[in-house]
Enzyme design. Structure first.
Site: not given
Ligand code: 4NP
Length: 162
Positions: A11, A14, A16, A18, A129
Site C-alpha cells: 500500500c 505500510n 494500514c 498492507s 485508504d
Molecule cells: P496505508 O495508509 O497506505 O494503508 O498504510 C496510509 C498511511 C499513511 C498515509 C497514507 C496512507 N500518509 O499519508 O501518511
C-alpha cells in the site's frame, strides 16, 4: 532457492492496508495448515512511516477479529522486491502504478496485480485508504481484506498447487 510461494502486499504507508492484508493472509494460511508453503510480507511505496508499527486503529480493528498485526514494522517497497516475490499485490491503482514505475525493463509486470482482483464481490478492485477517515473505514477495510484474502488463498491452492 526456496520452494515457498512468496506474496507481498503493498500500500502507500505500510501502516494500514498492507499490514492487515499480510496479517489476515498469514492467519488464514496458518488455519489452513499451510504455513511452511508461503513467504508473506508487506511494504509501502512511500517512506514516511518506515520502522513504525501499524496504525493503532488498524491494529485494534484486526485484534477485534482475532488477527494480531501489532508486531509488524513498516518498510518501503524496493526494486529488488520485484524479483524476490512471486506475487505482488497492490491495494489500489496508485500503488500499482508506483510499483510498476520501478519495473524499468518491464520484466516483472506479470506478477504485479491489484489485490481485489480476487474479491468475489463486485467493486472497483481497490482497497480504499482509511487513514484520514473514521473507525468504520477501518472495519470496512478489514472485511474486504478478509474476504479477498480467503479467495486469494483458495485460488493459489487451486491454480499454483501451493
Ligand atoms: P496505508 O495508509 O497506505 O494503508 O498504510 C496510509 C498511511 C499513511 C498515509 C497514507 C496512507 N500518509 O499519508 O501518511
Amino acid at each position: 532457492m526456496s520452494d515457498q510461494f512468496s506474496v507481498l502486499f503493498v500500500c502507500l504507508g505500510n501502516i494500514c492496508r498492507s499490514p492487515v492484508a499480510e496479517g489476515v493472509f498469514r492467519h488464514q494460511v496458518e488455519e489452513a495448515g499451510l504455513t511452511g508453503a508461503f513467504t508473506i510480507d508487506s511494504a509501502g511505496t512511500g517512506a514516511w512511516h518506515v520502522g513504525q508499527s501499524p496504525d493503532s486503529r488498524m491494529t485494534k480493528s484486526a485484534a477485534s477479529q482475532g488477527v494480531d498485526i501489532s508486531k509488524q514494522h513498516a518498510r518501503q517497497f524496493v526494486e529488488e522486491d520485484l524479483e524476490r516475490f512471486d506475487l505482488i499485490l497492490a491495494m489500489d491503482k496508485s500503488n500499482l502504478h508506483d510499483i510498476l514505475y520501478l519495473d524499468k525493463e518491464d520484466t516483472f509486470g506479470h506478477k504485479v496485480k491489484l489485490f481485489r482482483e480476487w474479491d468475489p464481490e463486485p467493486g472497483d478492485f481497490q482497497v480504499p485508504d482509511p487513514y484520514y477517515g473514521g473507525d468504520e473505514g477501518f472495519r470496512n477495510v478489514f472485511t474486504m481484506v478478509e474476504r479477498t484474502s480467503q479467495a486469494l488463498l483458495g485460488s493459489l491452492k487451486a491454480h499454483y498447487g501451493v
